[in-house]
Design an enzyme around this catalytic site. Sequence first.
Site, PDB file in Angstrom:
ATOM      1  N   ASP A  51     -15.573   8.985  -3.305  1.00 25.26           N
ATOM      2  CA  ASP A  51     -14.353   8.799  -2.523  1.00 25.26           C
ATOM      3  C   ASP A  51     -13.945  10.166  -1.993  1.00 25.26           C
ATOM      4  O   ASP A  51     -14.501  11.204  -2.387  1.00 25.26           O
ATOM      5  CB  ASP A  51     -13.257   8.180  -3.394  1.00 25.26           C
ATOM      6  N   HIS A  79      -6.371   1.242  -7.409  1.00 23.14           N
ATOM      7  CA  HIS A  79      -6.767   0.543  -6.171  1.00 23.14           C
ATOM      8  C   HIS A  79      -7.520  -0.724  -6.570  1.00 23.14           C
ATOM      9  O   HIS A  79      -8.715  -0.878  -6.295  1.00 23.14           O
ATOM     10  CB  HIS A  79      -7.639   1.459  -5.325  1.00 23.14           C
ATOM     11  N   CYS A  97     -15.608   3.794  -0.554  1.00 21.72           N
ATOM     12  CA  CYS A  97     -14.577   2.841  -0.131  1.00 21.72           C
ATOM     13  C   CYS A  97     -14.089   3.100   1.291  1.00 21.72           C
ATOM     14  O   CYS A  97     -13.407   2.240   1.861  1.00 21.72           O
ATOM     15  CB  CYS A  97     -13.403   2.876  -1.099  1.00 21.72           C
ATOM     16  N   GLN A 106      -9.581  -3.023  -3.956  1.00 24.94           N
ATOM     17  CA  GLN A 106     -10.837  -2.406  -3.541  1.00 24.94           C
ATOM     18  C   GLN A 106     -11.942  -2.700  -4.548  1.00 24.94           C
ATOM     19  O   GLN A 106     -13.084  -2.988  -4.175  1.00 24.94           O
ATOM     20  CB  GLN A 106     -10.661  -0.897  -3.399  1.00 24.94           C
ATOM     21  N   ARG A 135     -14.281  -6.499   1.535  1.00 28.17           N
ATOM     22  CA  ARG A 135     -12.832  -6.431   1.386  1.00 28.17           C
ATOM     23  C   ARG A 135     -12.190  -7.724   1.868  1.00 28.17           C
ATOM     24  O   ARG A 135     -11.238  -8.235   1.267  1.00 28.17           O
ATOM     25  CB  ARG A 135     -12.261  -5.243   2.171  1.00 28.17           C
ATOM     26  N   ARG A 191       0.893  -1.162   0.000  1.00 25.32           N
ATOM     27  CA  ARG A 191       0.000   0.000   0.000  1.00 25.32           C
ATOM     28  C   ARG A 191       0.926   1.206   0.000  1.00 25.32           C
ATOM     29  O   ARG A 191       1.500   1.567   1.036  1.00 25.32           O
ATOM     30  CB  ARG A 191      -0.913  -0.016   1.235  1.00 25.32           C
TER      31      ARG A 191
END
Length: 325
Positions: A238, A147, A278, A150, A306, A120
């Site tokens: 987001d 991402h 998210c 996700q 997730r 990440r």
Amino acid sequence: MTLDAPARLTPDTLPAPVMAGRDFLSNLDMTPLELRTVLDTAHSMRRGEWRDVKPLAGLSLALVFEKASLRTRTTFDVGMYQLGGHAITLSNQEIGLGTRERVSDVARNLERWVDGVMGRVYLQQTLQELADHAAIPVINGLSDMLHPAQLLADYQTIEGEFGTDLRGRRVVYIGDGNNLANSHIHLGVLTGTDVTIVTPVGYEPNAGVLMDAVKAGVQVTLTNDLAAIEGADVLYTDVWISMGQEAEADIRRRAFRGYQVTPAMLETIAPHGIFLHCLPAHYGEETVPEATEHPKSRVFDQAENRLHAQKALLYHVMGEMKPRW
């Protein structure tokens, strides 16, 4: 009335891993059929059908973090545990990617100890460099560009609502043309969803990602007209200010004024439509608590997924590996 217990898989009935030993840096590292298989596995895991098997027993995953994390860290760690493996978390204070040590040297060390790496990070190039120098799979847990993990959870959530044939379903993303917007475009390429990005001028998705859609013959609608939200099957947002963009906070808040998802906005999407985010949510900016708690919200189902989607990814990437000790 009692519900039947879910069917249980055994070591002899597990599906064959479809991405064995491969890197997962982008959703386009999958074919549509591989995506279908991973999502089918994620649904099966959510139903509890994998509780009797530990297909990653004896395997280890390094979790490398340049950015703070709640969902990514917890779900990859718990996911490895539930599949019988082990995860070790490495913060950037400990390894100093590109500062304390060259990224290539970090990769060459980790490949001697663990069986996979999840990163990440800030730069997509960091993940690419890890993948180029490590003879073990590297998984993108987030970069400023993409991402993809996700999006697996997002589409598991969408399929839970609408079924597995999503061709023609309207997914409308509102906000910054960031890593989430980029990865939504890639999922449009893989699934046939109709993707619309609603963003202010100057905050459009990455040009290279848009070209990926052009090359695939997939149309993506770009607009700053909020009317494009009306009738959406899925409305997604987001944060306006991602980690590393704090110096631009005031400029971004001004640019995105009017793009906040509210309960009133949710009344304009399709009657069967759903709202996704998210997380983390910056309440008062891109949305408000009344939206994430709205009857059309599936935000916390999405967060749960997730775990299931990433377990499915881990299995299909690492499921053919054998412990080296």
